[in-house]
Design a protein around this motif. Sequence first.
Motif, PDB file in Angstrom:
ATOM      1  N   ARG A  89       0.835  -1.211   0.000  1.00  0.00           N
ATOM      2  CA  ARG A  89       0.000   0.000   0.000  1.00  0.00           C
ATOM      3  C   ARG A  89       0.871   1.265   0.000  1.00  0.00           C
ATOM      4  NH1 ARG A  89      -5.201  -0.893   2.141  1.00  0.00           N
ATOM      5  NH2 ARG A  89      -5.834  -2.997   1.541  1.00  0.00           N
ATOM      6  N   LEU A  90       1.946   1.241   0.768  1.00  0.00           N
ATOM      7  CA  LEU A  90       2.837   2.401   0.779  1.00  0.00           C
ATOM      8  C   LEU A  90       3.465   2.604  -0.602  1.00  0.00           C
ATOM      9  CD1 LEU A  90       4.677   2.010   4.211  1.00  0.00           C
ATOM     10  CD2 LEU A  90       2.886   3.645   3.626  1.00  0.00           C
ATOM     11  N   ALA A  91       3.814   1.509  -1.255  1.00  0.00           N
ATOM     12  CA  ALA A  91       4.379   1.613  -2.599  1.00  0.00           C
ATOM     13  C   ALA A  91       3.369   2.190  -3.575  1.00  0.00           C
ATOM     14  CB  ALA A  91       4.844   0.226  -3.069  1.00  0.00           C
ATOM     15  N   GLN A  92       2.127   1.742  -3.483  1.00  0.00           N
ATOM     16  CA  GLN A  92       1.085   2.207  -4.392  1.00  0.00           C
ATOM     17  C   GLN A  92       0.817   3.701  -4.222  1.00  0.00           C
ATOM     18  OE1 GLN A  92      -2.128  -0.380  -3.340  1.00  0.00           O
ATOM     19  NE2 GLN A  92      -1.155  -2.193  -4.231  1.00  0.00           N
ATOM     20  N   ARG A  93       1.028   4.207  -3.024  1.00  0.00           N
ATOM     21  CA  ARG A  93       0.764   5.618  -2.751  1.00  0.00           C
ATOM     22  C   ARG A  93       1.991   6.496  -2.985  1.00  0.00           C
ATOM     23  NH1 ARG A  93      -3.935   6.559   0.354  1.00  0.00           N
ATOM     24  NH2 ARG A  93      -5.137   4.650   0.525  1.00  0.00           N
ATOM     25  N   GLY A  94       3.105   5.891  -3.338  1.00  0.00           N
ATOM     26  CA  GLY A  94       4.289   6.682  -3.643  1.00  0.00           C
ATOM     27  C   GLY A  94       5.064   7.131  -2.428  1.00  0.00           C
ATOM     28  N   ASP A  95       4.770   6.567  -1.244  1.00  0.00           N
ATOM     29  CA  ASP A  95       5.523   6.931  -0.043  1.00  0.00           C
ATOM     30  C   ASP A  95       6.933   6.343  -0.108  1.00  0.00           C
ATOM     31  OD1 ASP A  95       2.527   6.499   1.852  1.00  0.00           O
ATOM     32  OD2 ASP A  95       3.487   8.383   1.260  1.00  0.00           O
ATOM     33  N   THR A 234     -20.118  16.051 -18.385  1.00  0.00           N
ATOM     34  CA  THR A 234     -19.290  15.224 -19.259  1.00  0.00           C
ATOM     35  C   THR A 234     -18.723  14.082 -18.413  1.00  0.00           C
ATOM     36  OG1 THR A 234     -17.479  15.253 -20.868  1.00  0.00           O
ATOM     37  CG2 THR A 234     -17.183  16.558 -18.866  1.00  0.00           C
ATOM     38  N   THR A 235     -17.818  13.299 -18.984  1.00  0.00           N
ATOM     39  CA  THR A 235     -17.294  12.122 -18.282  1.00  0.00           C
ATOM     40  C   THR A 235     -16.520  12.524 -17.023  1.00  0.00           C
ATOM     41  OG1 THR A 235     -17.064  10.974 -20.393  1.00  0.00           O
ATOM     42  CG2 THR A 235     -15.865  10.067 -18.517  1.00  0.00           C
ATOM     43  N   PRO A 236     -16.791  11.884 -15.890  1.00  0.00           N
ATOM     44  CA  PRO A 236     -16.047  12.186 -14.661  1.00  0.00           C
ATOM     45  C   PRO A 236     -14.568  11.825 -14.793  1.00  0.00           C
ATOM     46  CG  PRO A 236     -18.091  11.029 -14.155  1.00  0.00           C
ATOM     47  CD  PRO A 236     -17.903  10.941 -15.636  1.00  0.00           C
ATOM     48  N   LEU A 237     -13.782  12.383 -13.907  1.00  0.00           N
ATOM     49  CA  LEU A 237     -12.351  12.088 -13.823  1.00  0.00           C
ATOM     50  C   LEU A 237     -12.138  11.107 -12.671  1.00  0.00           C
ATOM     51  CD1 LEU A 237      -9.307  12.663 -14.353  1.00  0.00           C
ATOM     52  CD2 LEU A 237      -9.528  14.647 -12.845  1.00  0.00           C
ATOM     53  N   PHE A 238     -11.443  10.002 -12.947  1.00  0.00           N
ATOM     54  CA  PHE A 238     -11.156   9.010 -11.913  1.00  0.00           C
ATOM     55  C   PHE A 238      -9.656   8.749 -11.889  1.00  0.00           C
ATOM     56  CE2 PHE A 238     -10.402   4.631 -10.508  1.00  0.00           C
ATOM     57  CZ  PHE A 238     -11.038   4.653  -9.269  1.00  0.00           C
ATOM     58  N   ILE A 239      -9.062   8.838 -10.686  1.00  0.00           N
ATOM     59  CA  ILE A 239      -7.628   8.616 -10.506  1.00  0.00           C
ATOM     60  C   ILE A 239      -7.420   7.557  -9.416  1.00  0.00           C
ATOM     61  CG2 ILE A 239      -5.433   9.639  -9.796  1.00  0.00           C
ATOM     62  CD1 ILE A 239      -6.367  10.668 -12.462  1.00  0.00           C
ATOM     63  N   PRO A 240      -6.810   6.407  -9.743  1.00  0.00           N
ATOM     64  CA  PRO A 240      -6.513   5.418  -8.694  1.00  0.00           C
ATOM     65  C   PRO A 240      -5.496   5.963  -7.700  1.00  0.00           C
ATOM     66  CG  PRO A 240      -6.325   4.455 -10.899  1.00  0.00           C
ATOM     67  CD  PRO A 240      -6.391   5.939 -11.074  1.00  0.00           C
ATOM     68  N   VAL A 241      -5.703   5.647  -6.427  1.00  0.00           N
ATOM     69  CA  VAL A 241      -4.737   6.006  -5.385  1.00  0.00           C
ATOM     70  C   VAL A 241      -3.918   4.782  -5.012  1.00  0.00           C
ATOM     71  CG1 VAL A 241      -4.447   6.887  -3.043  1.00  0.00           C
ATOM     72  CG2 VAL A 241      -6.227   7.825  -4.519  1.00  0.00           C
ATOM     73  N   ASP A 242      -4.602   3.692  -4.718  1.00  0.00           N
ATOM     74  CA  ASP A 242      -3.994   2.374  -4.585  1.00  0.00           C
ATOM     75  C   ASP A 242      -5.040   1.378  -5.052  1.00  0.00           C
ATOM     76  OD1 ASP A 242      -5.777   1.892  -2.433  1.00  0.00           O
ATOM     77  OD2 ASP A 242      -4.302   2.531  -0.950  1.00  0.00           O
ATOM     78  N   ARG A 243      -4.832   0.099  -4.861  1.00  0.00           N
ATOM     79  CA  ARG A 243      -5.780  -0.868  -5.421  1.00  0.00           C
ATOM     80  C   ARG A 243      -7.095  -0.934  -4.666  1.00  0.00           C
ATOM     81  NH1 ARG A 243      -5.954  -5.935  -3.041  1.00  0.00           N
ATOM     82  NH2 ARG A 243      -4.480  -6.330  -1.352  1.00  0.00           N
ATOM     83  N   MET A 244      -7.191  -0.169  -3.563  1.00  0.00           N
ATOM     84  CA  MET A 244      -8.417  -0.168  -2.773  1.00  0.00           C
ATOM     85  C   MET A 244      -9.111   1.188  -2.740  1.00  0.00           C
ATOM     86  SD  MET A 244      -8.482  -3.285  -1.453  1.00  0.00           S
ATOM     87  CE  MET A 244      -9.441  -3.250   0.043  1.00  0.00           C
ATOM     88  N   THR A 245      -8.486   2.215  -3.300  1.00  0.00           N
ATOM     89  CA  THR A 245      -8.976   3.585  -3.141  1.00  0.00           C
ATOM     90  C   THR A 245      -8.813   4.375  -4.435  1.00  0.00           C
ATOM     91  OG1 THR A 245      -8.068   3.458  -0.891  1.00  0.00           O
ATOM     92  CG2 THR A 245      -8.894   5.598  -1.619  1.00  0.00           C
TER      93      THR A 245
END
Length: 434
Positions: A89-95, A234-245
Amino acid sequence: MTPNGRDDPVSEGAATLIGQLGDRLGILARSMHQLLIIEIPELREDAQLLQLLNDSIEANVETVFTAIRHDIAIDNVKPPTAALEHARRLAQRGDSVNILVRAYRLAHKAVLDEVREEIRASQLDSQLGLDIFGKIAEITFGYVDWISQKVVATYQSERDQWMENRNSVRALRVREVLDNREIDVDAMTAQIRYPLSHIHLAAVLWDGGSTADDALVLMERFVCQLGESIGASTTPLFIPVDRMTGFAWIPLLADAARHAVAKVRTFAAAQSDDAPRIAVGDPLPHIDGFRRSHQQAEDAHSVAIALGANAPRATASADPGLSMAALLGGNIKAAAAWVDHALGPLASPTANDARLRDTLRVFLRTGSSFKSAADELHVHPNTIKYRVHRAAERRGKPLTQDRLDIEVALTLCHWYGSAVLKGSDSVEPQCRVN
């Protein structure tokens, strides 16, 4: 030979002492959790990771304690699942990976401090106590060295994979917008393919309990369907934070923005139990609204995570008292002290006091109107009068004294429940919504 099959008094003493500490494993893990989030501020930046951090700490301590008690070589133990997942999770968030390494060093010191105090309390022969401490220090150091390599390798692998799979350029540009940088709005709109000049309803989404591996795909689909439901321009913007958020922004025009939050609640309530949970800000215009609504959504998300299983499917920053609860909830100890000072005996964790607090909260919020409070709580006005009177008696001071303090304290009780009440042993909020 000892009853455990050992003929070494140092090993036997180490096993006995660790067994005594193991009986207090939950307390020790919570203490270490508090230490880490104080010493490493980055660990407390995301509410959803705090419980995983606590589980990782407890699993690591239990693993090394088991190795000491049963004389198991470190090479023969398995890395705790929670520890590896926390690294991912820390890796996915760029910490930074340095956060992981430092956390294990601090945790190791905390364990040795506890061992030293336990040896002192046991009043062992000084040489035997020193030998026991040395043995435990050697084994725990070996474990920390071993598990650090495992979590760092897991972190790096996950980081490499995550960076390959995510839409890194788009996410980076969105981060630039959120960082309050001076930007060319038209150029940024083209780069992220989202109209920054519209009204924005920001959201934080997280896994609602789905067992699917493609949780992020489900979240993005949820956001697109939600956008259609509330009238997105128009189409919403979606940005993954990690695989759960994930973070999302739904662009709106003025007519759709007026009732957007109510429509979000309706849409979320109609979804299945394993649908993503959502926290939203207010619909706000232009690039400043893009940023501000996102901050509100993150605040609502932090409170919803604290609520745990009692959280509604949709939480909004506009919910009464939520913004204040989010602001003060970053320091639960200070919040609990505030509640105790403001409410006195009324802060007791009993069902009767909870009913009195909730009645008083609604009564004060509705302008001290017995009728309005009765309508909201679906009881007779005389019942409200009785409960308000009893609440004042339980507090031990007139309600006209420190009224603002009372309202803040009641709001904290409403959102954070037992975590801010007298006699609570909770470290993490265990909250409820009435």
